[in-house]
Write an enzyme that holds these catalytic residues in place. Structure first.
Site, PDB file in Angstrom:
ATOM      1  N   TYR A  53      18.879  21.721  16.735  1.00 38.92           N
ATOM      2  CA  TYR A  53      18.990  21.731  15.266  1.00 38.92           C
ATOM      3  C   TYR A  53      20.404  22.143  14.841  1.00 38.92           C
ATOM      4  CZ  TYR A  53      13.895  21.216  14.998  1.00 38.92           C
ATOM      5  OH  TYR A  53      12.602  20.764  15.123  1.00 38.92           O
ATOM      6  N   VAL A 216       8.552  11.391  -0.420  1.00 42.25           N
ATOM      7  CA  VAL A 216       7.527  11.119  -1.435  1.00 42.25           C
ATOM      8  C   VAL A 216       8.076  11.396  -2.848  1.00 42.25           C
ATOM      9  CG1 VAL A 216       5.191  11.698  -2.220  1.00 42.25           C
ATOM     10  CG2 VAL A 216       5.719  11.753   0.207  1.00 42.25           C
TER      11      VAL A 216
END
Ligand code: NAP
Length: 298
Positions: A53, A216
């Site tokens: 990460y 979304v």
């Protein structure tokens, strides 16, 4: 805060703070320490990491700001990390590859422990299935790490049921979980056997990208537009936000799903916790499923 028991004794909150976007969040030093302390005050005690990460920087940023400054916080938190992805350039490699060999896994865990400023992680996951791996070696690495106390529990991420069975067949310790992509945007893992496998093994799942990476809210693809309409409507009916409903859609599942948040925005993280107290009806759950897939069940 609802808790989920993984394996025989690992208790994690149902909402886990993901640290993949930590570098991009810009939080460092005292600001990051305050963020972590606030999470702990809210009983958000588990943090999900991986060596890769932030291009190998997130674990270091976290360790330097938190555990190297306040080592006493370690006993108040649970750390999850992963092993087995090698980004280009690390071993003079031209391409990204997965490596679940014993040597690589042990090396990566040792590096993670140094960066995070801890002597152990609560949960270590094999990050991705490596088609070149010998499962006996991977299993040996995981068991050695548990025996040495460097990992209290072990599991996998992004594994198919047969890949879990294969690895598990070489191990005497039970794999504690499978961390997979799961959200209203990505429902495939409800239907491809991963969910069934979790029930068979009696293991909870961990859902990564529980909000579909944020798409979304902004995506203009047909699925995102459909989901915004339906999730938005249900959120209105419950007097809450779309994110809380998307988390609730995962939390209500009886297999036991812990969601790993992606945002580092505290008010959005609180929304993820809020989702724990929302009860969705069968009708609401299936309306969201239909919005995701673009069709109702026959
Ligand atoms: N095991 C694996 O292979 C794997 C793979 C990927 C990720 N992970 C783990 O899963 C965690 C979560 O992944 P993710 O970051 O993709 O999760 P996510 O929650 O699906 O997506 C996070 C994104 O959604 C945005 N967002 C959240 N709430 C929003 C809102 N109300 N309105 C608009 N945008 C909103 C965030 O923006 P802001 O940041 O601006 O709030 C961020 O860009 C990672 O941190 C990592 O720990 C694991």
């Amino acid at each position: 805060m609802k808790q989920i028991v993984f394996g025989d004794s690992l208790k994690l909150p149902q909402t886990i703070v993901g640290c993949m976007r930590l570098k991009d969040s810009g939080m460092r030093g005292k600001e990051l320490l305050r963020f972590v302390e606030e999470c702990l005050d809210l009983e958000l005690t588990a943090f999900d990491h991986a060596p890769v990460y932030g291009g190998y920087e997130c674990e270091k940023i976290f360790g330097e700001a938190v555990l190297k400054k306040r080592p006493e916080l370690r006993r108040k938190m649970q750390l999850v990390t992963k092993a087995g992805i090698v980004l280009p350039g690390i071993e003079n490699n031209q391409v990204i590859y997965y490596n679940s060999s014993k040597k690589e896994i042990i090396k990566e865990v040792d590096n993670s422990l140094k960066k995070l400023g801890t002597e152990y992680v609560d949960l270590l996951l094999v990050h991705r299935p490596d088609p070149l791996a010998d499962p006996a070696e991977t299993a040996d690495a995981l068991e050695q790490l548990v025996r040495s106390g460097k990992a209290l529990h072990v599991g996998v991420s992004n594994f198919t049921p047969s890949q879990i069975s294969m690895l598990q067949s070489y191990m005497s310790i039970s794999l504690a979980t499978n961390q997979v992509e799961l959200s209203v945007k990505n429902v495939e893992n409800f239907f491809n056997g991963i969910l069934d496998d979790a029930f068979i093994r009696r293991i909870p799942l961990m859902a990564w990208s529980p909000l579909g990476g944020g798409s979304v809210f902004t995506g203009m693809d047909e699925q995102s537009v459909r989901l915004r309409n339906v999730v938005g409507q249900i959120a209105k009916e419950h007097g809450t936000t779309m994110d809380a409903i998307m988390y609730a859609w995962l939390y209500v599942h009886p297999v036991r799903i812990a969601a790993i948040t992606g945002t580092m925005n505290m008010s959005r993280i609180k929304t993820a916790v809020e989702g724990q107290s929302i009860v969705l009806s069968y009708d609401e759950w299936y309306r969201i499923l239909a919005a995701s897939r673009g069709f109702h069940v026959p």
